[in-house]
Write an enzyme that holds these catalytic residues in place. Structure first.
Site, mmCIF file in Angstrom:
data_model
loop_
_atom_site.group_PDB
_atom_site.id
_atom_site.type_symbol
_atom_site.label_atom_id
_atom_site.label_comp_id
_atom_site.label_asym_id
_atom_site.label_seq_id
_atom_site.Cartn_x
_atom_site.Cartn_y
_atom_site.Cartn_z
ATOM 1 N N SER A 85 0.827 -1.198 0.000
ATOM 2 C CA SER A 85 0.000 0.000 0.000
ATOM 3 C C SER A 85 0.868 1.258 0.000
ATOM 4 O O SER A 85 0.378 2.342 -0.261
ATOM 5 C CB SER A 85 -0.941 0.002 1.200
ATOM 6 N N HIS A 109 -2.986 -3.743 -5.395
ATOM 7 C CA HIS A 109 -3.302 -3.272 -4.049
ATOM 8 C C HIS A 109 -4.764 -3.564 -3.717
ATOM 9 O O HIS A 109 -5.667 -2.893 -4.211
ATOM 10 C CB HIS A 109 -3.000 -1.773 -3.938
ATOM 11 N N GLU A 159 -6.477 -1.536 -6.818
ATOM 12 C CA GLU A 159 -5.575 -0.630 -7.522
ATOM 13 C C GLU A 159 -4.500 -1.481 -8.202
ATOM 14 O O GLU A 159 -3.824 -2.265 -7.531
ATOM 15 C CB GLU A 159 -4.922 0.361 -6.544
ATOM 16 N N ASN A 163 -5.028 6.197 -0.962
ATOM 17 C CA ASN A 163 -4.383 6.779 0.216
ATOM 18 C C ASN A 163 -3.970 8.220 -0.017
ATOM 19 O O ASN A 163 -3.875 9.012 0.923
ATOM 20 C CB ASN A 163 -3.181 5.935 0.659
#
Ligand code: T1G
Length: 709
Positions: free
Chosen positions: A431, A452, A464, A502
């Site tokens: 991540s 991800h 992702e 994120n």
């Protein structure tokens, strides 16, 4: 009739009608198809040689996918939409009252208007094939079943079961639809035609299907009489209000359409249903939900690179790391992709635990009666594991889900490459670590990519996919295609700290921390964002993600992007105090036996603050939302996602950005760049440069442009 979507032939007194929209991937009911239906019904009624009618689809995987969505989104007034619904109802009334028996032989998806058509038929046979799925998904598009579905379904299977389907927009596999009483017979695809024809022939001879009332005494008490039904409606209304928070008008309207019809009769019910349909079809919420439908449909065909080479087929998957992520990936891959999965970890105890967790994912389906015991046994047998790399020699794809540390990941990569075939793809479920960095340890960096997944893997729909600088195009398409087979929505993002999710979530979380520090109560923060449309508020999300994980991500982001990403001081003490969130049994909230309890007020002391109601709710929302929109705009400008479409779909699927707002970039468009920039500038004056509007938004404000044209 030439050019008609319907064709028919008569054999032995039965007209066998096939619906097949030429040049379209699915059958859907548009105005012109409706005309074809009416003309066909007219001819069938007149034709003396026809004593009964059986409908089938000419498409391999769809019966009918519903009304043509493109047609109703083109409507601009509620009156037009109401008329469209009323015309659909009239056509189906014609089917329901047809003087000769009509049956539907259903194979493939039978949704929305397609199921409403089947419900109007006098008999329904469905195949027991996994492709055969029935449901009324309309509320997911912000509308309601507007061709009699709100009337016919409760009359057929009872109000409770019908509401359960309609209000959630659920789709059911054929077996369940059969158990619910939606279909009369369930058959193997090979005999669908014969069984359907035999049924209408019997009906032409005077036989009538006897449908037993479902649900026994309890069913009668609740469904079979007006008093019981009023209890059912009241309970359902409460539940809908709780689930939608008043942000989604469709389920409430659908409830009203059902209730009105059950109280006043079919005719009045139909009238109310089309009125409500008309109102819903032109709402902004419906427009947004339909946009998301088309965006996700487009994404389904997108392999993530221009002129993508066809993906390699993945028959065997190997996973390194049998922890929470690894086992979640294993279970999900077996369940959805049906591939052989080999799970490896350092010691057998961990492997056993991981395999058990992976198996739980499959068991869950059996428990919910979504699969047969046979299917369950077959899938469970695909799972295996060990503490060595045995079996990796035949893997097409390896996903590593080990500890988030560059050295460890590179070590695993080297070991994996020494035991896997040349062509195997190596995917890292990282991540925070750049894929290019991990790939530096690789002898074949073009085979290395990031996949991800989000936690918990079985439930989170986003993936992702992160190509490194040297990743081969075919490796990208392979990762995307396999993610899709796992039931995920893959979005290709740039190899940059935090990727997309994120990147935009971290400033939002940090701002929540700033607000805590400023005296906002924990539960107020969460409540406001849930009311705004998120499934959970930022503080609850932190507890779910784990504060240690969040702290690590925040640190990486701070290092990469500097001051703008400075972590909120409020969070620093939490990890030190062992308050890691749900998994530790304590975080901002208390947890007892896996259940979230009240806010733990000791946290305020730890942070060194006291909630004082100092910041107005409107400002709380403004700060949390705008800081995220600003970063989303900037990240799009940096090329982190390929398009606003990808960014919005990912935000909705990744952390539940309110779907009815269309995603952060769509929402920025709705507010308008001049307003967003103006508000950000005022916030920046008060709270510092973390709010300074990014260049992308400034350029939009001065040029009057938007993300979506
Ligand atoms: N209308 C218009 N286009 C549709 C469509 C529909 N109902 N269903 C599918 N398509 C297009 C889709 O955009 C794509 O187009 C192509 O078909 C293949 O789809 C009165 C008002 C059926 C499960 O909500 O869930 O009935 O991009 O890639 O993965 O009460 O499509 O190729 O040009 O998704 O095999 C209710 C929506 C309508 C079902 C097939 N029905 N569709 O999935 O293929 S409202 C729905 C789906 C209604 C009545 C009301 C899925 C699918 P293109 P695909 P797939």
């Amino acid at each position: 009739m030439p050019g008609s979507a319907l064709a028919w032939e008569v054999a032995d007194g039965v007209a066998l009608v096939t619906i097949d929209l030429k040049g379209e991937p699915v059958n859907k009911i548009s105005r012109s198809v409706k005309d074809d239906f009416l003309a066909t019904l007219e001819a069938l009624e007149r034709d003396r040689a026809v004593q009964a009618v059986a409908f089938f689809s000419g498409k391999p995987d769809t019966f009918i996918a519903g009304a043509d969505i493109e047609e109703f989104v083109a409507l601009t007034t509620a009156a037009e939409a109401e008329r469209l619904s009323a015309e659909g109802q009239e056509m189906l009334e014609r089917v329901a009252r047809f003087p000769k028996p009509i049956a539907a032989g259903i194979h493939g998806t039978c949704l929305g208007g397609g199921l409403e058509f089947a419900l109007a038929c006098h008999y329904r046979v469905a195949t027991d094939h996994p492709k055969t799925q029935l449901g009324l998904p309309e509320v997911q598009l912000g509308i309601l079943p507007g061709a009699g579905g709100c009337q016919r379904l409760p009359r057929l299977i009872g109000v409770r079961a019908a509401l359960d389907l309609i209000l959630a927009g659920k789709t059911e596999p054929a077996q369940r639809a059969f158990r619910l009483g939606i279909v009369d017979e369930l058959v193997h695809p090979a005999i669908l035609r014969d069984v359907t024809l035999a049924a209408v022939k019997r009906m032409a001879g005077g036989w009538r299907p006897r449908r037993k009332r479902l649900g026994g005494v309890a069913g009668w008490l609740l469904d079979g009489n007006p008093l019981g039904r009023s209890v059912v409606f009241r309970t359902a209304r409460k539940q809908v209000l709780k689930q939608t928070g008043g942000n989604y008008p469709a389920p409430l309207a659908a409830l009203e359409a059902v209730e009105h019809g059950m109280k006043r009769g079919l005719g009045e019910g139909l009238k109310r249903e089309s009125q409500l349909f008309g109102q819903l079809a032109v709402t902004d919420v419906s427009r947004k939900l339909v946009q998301i439908f088309f965006a996700t449909t487009q994404l389904k065909k997108d392999l993530g690179v221009p002129n993508a080479p066809p993906p390699c087929e993945v028959r065997r998957l190997a996973i390194v790391g049998a922890g929470f992520m690894g086992s979640g990936i294993a279970g999900t891959a077996v369940l959805h992709a049906g591939v052989d999965v080999r799970l490896k970890d350092a010691d057998l105890a961990r492997v056993a635990k991981g395999l058990a967790a992976a198996r739980d994912v499959i068991d869950e389906r059996l428990k919910r009666r979504r699969m047969t015991k046979y299917e369950h046994a077959r899938l469970v047998a695909l799972l295996s594991g060990g503490d060595r790399y045995a079996g990796f020699g035949r893997a097409d794809l390896v996903i590593e889900a080990v500890f988030e540390d560059l050295g460890v990941k590179q070590q695993v990569l080297r070991e994996v490459e020494s035991v896997t075939p040349e062509g195997a793809v190596f995917a890292s479920n990282t991540s925070t670590i750049p894929i290019a960095k991990i790939a530096e340890a690789s002898a074949r960096p073009e085979q290395v990519i990031g996949m991800h997944f989000f936690s918990p893997v079985p439930r989170m729909p986003l993936l992702e996919v992160i190509p490194g600088a040297r990743t081969a195009p075919q490796v990208i398409s392979t990762a995307v295609a396999f993610g899709r087979r796992m039931g995920k929505t893959p979005v290709v993002v740039k190899d940059n700290p935090g990727f997309w999710i994120n990147r935009i979530l971290t400033p939002y979380m940090n701002e929540a921390g700033q607000l805590l520090q400023a005296g906002v109560a924990i539960d107020e923060l969460d409540r406001l964002m849930v009311e705004w449309g998120f499934p959970v508020g930022p503080i609850t999300l932190l507890d779910e993600v784990g504060l240690d994980v969040a702290e690590k991500v925040a640190g990486v982001m701070h290092d990469a992007f500097g001051e703008r990403f400075a972590p909120a001081p409020a969070f620093a003490g939490m990890v030190k105090d062992g308050r890691l969130g749900r998994k530790a049994g304590k975080g901002f909230y208390r947890y007892a036996r896996g259940k979230k309890g009240a806010v733990d007020s000791a946290v305020y002391q730890l942070i060194g603050t006291e909630p004082d109601g100092g910041v107005r709710p409107a400002e709380i929302i403004q700060r949390l939302v705008l800081v995220m929109l600003n970063e989303a705009a900037r990240a799009l400008g940096d090329g982190i996602v390929r398009s606003p479409r990808d960014g919005d779909v990912a935000a909705i699927f990744g952390f539940g950005f309110p779907p009815f707002r269309g995603g952060p970039l769509r929402h920025a468009d709705d507010l308008g760049a001049p307003r967003v920039v103006g508000e950000l500038e005022r916030l920046a004056e008060r709270f510092g440069t973390r709010f300074a509007p990014c260049e992308v938004l400034q350029a939009q404000a001065s040029r009057g442009s938007k993300f979506y044209s």
